[in-house]
Design an enzyme around this catalytic site. Structure first.
Site, PDB file in Angstrom:
ATOM      1  N   ASN A 120       0.834  -1.210   0.000  1.00  0.00           N
ATOM      2  CA  ASN A 120       0.000   0.000   0.000  1.00  0.00           C
ATOM      3  C   ASN A 120       0.866   1.255   0.000  1.00  0.00           C
ATOM      4  O   ASN A 120       0.592   2.219  -0.722  1.00  0.00           O
ATOM      5  CB  ASN A 120      -0.896   0.020   1.244  1.00  0.00           C
ATOM      6  CG  ASN A 120      -2.011  -0.992   1.189  1.00  0.00           C
ATOM      7  OD1 ASN A 120      -2.306  -1.561   0.135  1.00  0.00           O
ATOM      8  ND2 ASN A 120      -2.652  -1.237   2.320  1.00  0.00           N
ATOM      9  N   HIS A 126     -14.947   3.649 -14.774  1.00  0.00           N
ATOM     10  CA  HIS A 126     -14.785   2.830 -13.580  1.00  0.00           C
ATOM     11  C   HIS A 126     -16.076   2.087 -13.236  1.00  0.00           C
ATOM     12  O   HIS A 126     -16.142   1.354 -12.258  1.00  0.00           O
ATOM     13  CB  HIS A 126     -14.361   3.743 -12.411  1.00  0.00           C
ATOM     14  CG  HIS A 126     -13.913   3.028 -11.194  1.00  0.00           C
ATOM     15  ND1 HIS A 126     -14.636   3.032 -10.017  1.00  0.00           N
ATOM     16  CD2 HIS A 126     -12.807   2.282 -10.939  1.00  0.00           C
ATOM     17  CE1 HIS A 126     -14.003   2.324  -9.100  1.00  0.00           C
ATOM     18  NE2 HIS A 126     -12.888   1.858  -9.625  1.00  0.00           N
ATOM     19  N   ARG A 135     -13.655   2.627   4.796  1.00  0.00           N
ATOM     20  CA  ARG A 135     -12.487   1.791   5.017  1.00  0.00           C
ATOM     21  C   ARG A 135     -11.191   2.596   5.056  1.00  0.00           C
ATOM     22  O   ARG A 135     -10.324   2.360   5.891  1.00  0.00           O
ATOM     23  CB  ARG A 135     -12.372   0.740   3.912  1.00  0.00           C
ATOM     24  CG  ARG A 135     -11.261  -0.277   4.174  1.00  0.00           C
ATOM     25  CD  ARG A 135     -10.948  -1.128   2.953  1.00  0.00           C
ATOM     26  NE  ARG A 135     -10.083  -0.447   2.017  1.00  0.00           N
ATOM     27  CZ  ARG A 135     -10.333  -0.310   0.729  1.00  0.00           C
ATOM     28  NH1 ARG A 135     -11.451  -0.785   0.213  1.00  0.00           N
ATOM     29  NH2 ARG A 135      -9.488   0.312  -0.069  1.00  0.00           N
ATOM     30  N   HIS A 174     -15.050  -3.355   0.145  1.00  0.00           N
ATOM     31  CA  HIS A 174     -14.959  -2.652  -1.137  1.00  0.00           C
ATOM     32  C   HIS A 174     -16.305  -2.140  -1.646  1.00  0.00           C
ATOM     33  O   HIS A 174     -16.354  -1.330  -2.565  1.00  0.00           O
ATOM     34  CB  HIS A 174     -14.337  -3.602  -2.171  1.00  0.00           C
ATOM     35  CG  HIS A 174     -13.859  -2.937  -3.413  1.00  0.00           C
ATOM     36  ND1 HIS A 174     -14.487  -3.094  -4.632  1.00  0.00           N
ATOM     37  CD2 HIS A 174     -12.810  -2.116  -3.637  1.00  0.00           C
ATOM     38  CE1 HIS A 174     -13.841  -2.406  -5.549  1.00  0.00           C
ATOM     39  NE2 HIS A 174     -12.824  -1.789  -4.985  1.00  0.00           N
TER      40      HIS A 174
END
Length: 800
Positions: free
Chosen positions: A62, A454, A583, A611
């Site tokens: 990350n 997207h 998140r 997600h």
């Protein structure tokens, strides 16, 4: 003298009220706190030991992407004389880079310490990584022979001197660096060896039965370094890794005339390997002179060099999972989980017929993706299916879905695929699939200039006699078989005619490059998504001001859009309760008196990646939307995204129940405080621990066990067979947020890319949108004439 335009601009600035930064925080610092939350999982002793090691690796991965994309872009902006200012923290780009760099040493120290702790515990259990300084005579003999037989013929040691300039160090690649003592009077030289990526990085060492020992490839080379540079003697040694800026705007680079867009993207990917370095990571010990030589060659400041005493690039961790001895697996790993069947879908019957009978909702990874994959495969061979259309953002390397699309094209179906080649770090895989799909006869569209697509939408069209029916499949996450086992996402499968009409129009607009389509049921960015959210919030504000109960629920990955943040604060001040599960990044700070005291923000980081995006309005959630979009300016204004309503009562009840379970989480959940930090959720006295992800796993298992053979006895036995967990269906009429009245007809269907009000990224030149399309007939359709193709176009393009 200032011009009239300059005077007007100055007056507008004076009229514009100053921003309130009391309830917002910087995006980059919020992200670092999120990644620190990921690292918390490595410290959690209730998590199996090897799973904790994987979280250490995820933290590093990350951070690498954050440095490449965010810090890389900010570093470019920091070079400007007039820097843009962040609209959540009022910080310039250089101030944001300074703040990030100040946070890094503490994070990296924490990362290094927990890695050493976990690896030490694994070592005592029999999973051993050999170090150079502790090799036994037998291990050293093995390493030396391995180096001579397999490594030495592959590596290319390089001496840096006036005749051999400093090479381009590839982004993310590992290099061994050392100072060299020459045989002449020359000053000490620099030696470099690139760790070959073509070789296995993990080298297994012979070990006693029931244990697993290994050494990393770079340590094999380090152990034999004295023989690598001939007469030059290494004085010091370390592993180094350069992280470069990867924040490239593919559209800003310009597509050459007559150039295939795929070739353009291939050029962009090569350029990424040579962009300006952002940080240099060093594992080992280098003399000051050696390190200075490397740093100056890379044009990096001292603060951009990070040192540690653990391996760089911990991606190898996932490769040794399968090598763990069998008797240790239960102790070191999560209990294996397999996505379960959806209890509302009979996999022995036609999926198409079941969706026509009623909407179906899949919830990954608890439920398998198979119903969707089977439906597309079924359509590829269904003589009544005449077209398949889909948007693809990230695709599995081994994709059953793409193979079905290829089968459909070769069976004479009209297959249209919008393949987003600009999905960062997945570009090469998408390019390869685009080429395969096109060769099979699919119509491949590469999207609109300046706007990534997207959205996650697929539509299957069937002809029954003279009538058309459409199945529309919409998701919050990618159509990706691999991530569907790891990411928590929803997919709605519906035959709703209104949603089908909107989806049909959406695909037509995509092919025309029109991003200003008007939709009744779908909220489509960059034009229609944010207004949908604002109208939903305004409705609850009006209810609260009228003294009625009002509530909003959001589940997001990130919240950064300043307009949405301000509207949420307005809702809080009006008395609307706002519950959010976020998140990652939250630029809004909850609990600020008089500003956001009615806002409550939680984060869940656990075994699966949260997600899904959910927007719900009303105390009874009469409006529920699922979406591919986070509330980030890049999503709401600079991408093609879709929010879709959940209208079926059972599906809505399921979403409501799942989100309720996550709001009950008091194990993996953290609460965001008014100072922007995360703290564990407090449990009431006597309250039992509740892990929402584990509870959802158990629910999926119970439903799978109960679904095949329902109990048929008149009276249940004391130990009755398990029954499917049915959601409590609310007696509430589902509603949608009505679109605003259509404005006057616009002469141009195209849009220019909207610039954010204040952005921490470089402004991009506005340009017309265009859909880049490639089409090549498939083998089956080669025999069709123009008349036949024309008839199919008329049929599939019909909107009423």
């Amino acid at each position: 003298m200032p011009s009239k335009i300059e005077k007007k601009q100055a007056a507008a600035k004076l009229r514009k009220p100053p921003r309130d930064f009391s309830y917002t925080q910087n995006r980059e610092l919020s992200w670092l706190r999120f990644d620190n939350r990921v690292l918390d999982e490595a410290f959690d002793e209730t998590v199996p030991l090897f799973e904790r090691l994987k979280f250490v690796s995820i933290f590093e991965s990350n951070l690498d992407e954050f440095l490449m994309v965010r810090v890389g872009g900010l570093s470019d902006l920091a070079e400007l004389k007039k820097q843009p200012v962040d609209n959540k923290s009022n910080m310039t780009a250089s101030e944001q880079v300074d703040a990030v760099m100040a946070e890094m040493p503490g994070l990296l120290t924490r990362w290094e310490s927990i890695f050493k702790s976990i690896e030490g515990k694994l070592d005592t259990l029999g999973v051993h990584r050999a170090r150079i300084d502790s090799l036994t005579p037998e291990e050293r003999t093995f390493v030396t022979r391995y180096f001579q037989a397999y490594v030495s013929p592959v590596i290319s040691p390089l001496v840096i001197d006036p005749r051999h300039p400093f090479p381009n160090l590839r982004n993310g690649a590992l290099y061994l660096a050392c100072g060299l003592d020459g045989a002449t009077d020359e000053e000490s030289l620099l030696g470099l060896i690139e760790i070959p990526a073509s070789m296995n990085r993990v080298v297994e060492i012979p070990s006693p039965t029931g244990t697993y020992s290994y050494i990393l490839l770079e340590d094999v080379i380090l152990a034999c370094l004295d023989s690598c540079f001939g007469s030059y003697k290494p004085l010091d040694r370390a592993l180094i890794r350069v992280t470069r800026n990867a924040d490239i705007d593919p559209d800003g680079e310009g597509v050459e005339e007559e150039e295939d867009y795929r070739q353009h993207m291939k050029r962009i990917l090569k350029k990424r390997l040579r962009l300006q370095p952002v940080v240099l990571a060093v594992s080992g010990s280098l003399e000051k002179a050696t390190l200075k030589t490397i740093r100056k060659a890379l044009e990096l400041s001292r603060r951009s060099v990070f040192t540690c005493d653990i391996p760089l690039d911990l991606g190898y961790v996932f490769g040794i999972e399968g090598k763990i001895p069998e008797h240790l697996r239960n102790e070191l790993l999560f209990t294996p989980f397999r996505p379960q069947p959806n209890p509302t879908i009979d996999m022995t019957r036609s999926i198409r017929e079941q969706v026509l009978q009623g909407d179906k909702l899949l919830f990954y990874p608890y439920e398998a993706m198979n119903p969707f994959l089977d439906l597309v495969h079924e359509a590829a061979y269904d003589p009544e299916c005449i077209s398949l259309r889909i948007t693809l953002y990230r695709v599995a390397k081994q994709s059953r879905l793409c193979e079905s699309l290829i089968d459909a094209a070769e069976n004479g179906k009209e297959v249209t695929v919008l393949m987003e080649l600009r999905a960062r770090f997945d570009e090469q895989n998408n390019i390869e699939w685009a080429e395969r799909l096109e060769e099979a006869g699919c119509t491949v569209i590469y999207g609109s200039e300046g706007f990534k697509c997207h959205s996650k939408i697929c539509q299957l069209t069937y002809r029954e006699g003279m009538a058309l029916t459409r199945l529309t499949l919409l998701g919050t996450g990618n159509f990706n078989e691999k991530t569907a086992k790891l990411y928590s996402d929803f997919m709605l499968m519906t035959a709703h005619p209104g949603i089908g009409e909107d989806a049909n129009l959406f695909f037509r607009n995509l092919s025309l490059g029109n991003l200003r389509g008007d939709y009744r049921f779908l909220g489509v960015a960059p034009v229609g998504l944010k207004p949908l959210i604002m109208r939903g919030l305004d409705r609850e504000i009006q209810r609260a001001l009228a003294g009625e109960p009002a509530r909003v629920f959001f589940k997001l990955n990130s919240l950064t859009d300043r307009e949405v943040i301000d509207k949420i604060a307005e809702a809080s001040c009006a008395g609307v309760r706002v519950d959010m599960i976020i998140r990652g990044i939250s630029c809004l700070k909850p609990g600020v008196p008089g500003k956001t005291e009615n806002v409550h923000v939680r984060s869940i980081v656990g075994r699966f990646l949260e997600h899904a995006r959910v927007y719900a309005f009303g105390v009874d959630s009469d409006m529920i939307y699922l979406s591919s979009a986070d509330m980030m300016t890049r999503n709401t204004e600079h991408r093609v995204e879709i929010a879709f309503p959940v209208l079926d009562p059972t599906c809505r009840a399921l979403v409501h129940e799942y989100m309720g379970m996550q709001l009950r989480d008091n194990v993996k959940a953290r609460s965001l405080t008014s100072d922007g930090t995360w703290v564990p959720v407090e449990r009431a006295e006597g309250e039992k621990p509740f892990n929402s992800q584990e509870a959802l796993l158990e629910r999926a298992y119970r439903n799978a066990e109960a679904a095949p053979e329902p109990v048929i006895e008149a009276e249940p036995a004391p130990e009755a067979e398990p029954q499917p967990v049915a959601p409590k269906v609310q007696e509430v009429q589902a509603t949608v947020i009505e679109p605003e009245p259509a404005p006057a007809p616009r002469p141009e269907p195209q849009v220019t890319k909207p610039a954010p009000e204040t952005s921490a990224r470089r402004d991009k030149p506005a340009g017309k949108t265009k859909a880049i399309e490639r089409h090549r007939p498939g083998r089956v359709r080669m025999g069709l004439g123009l008349i036949g193709l024309g008839l199919k176009t008329l049929i599939t393009g019909k909107t009423k």
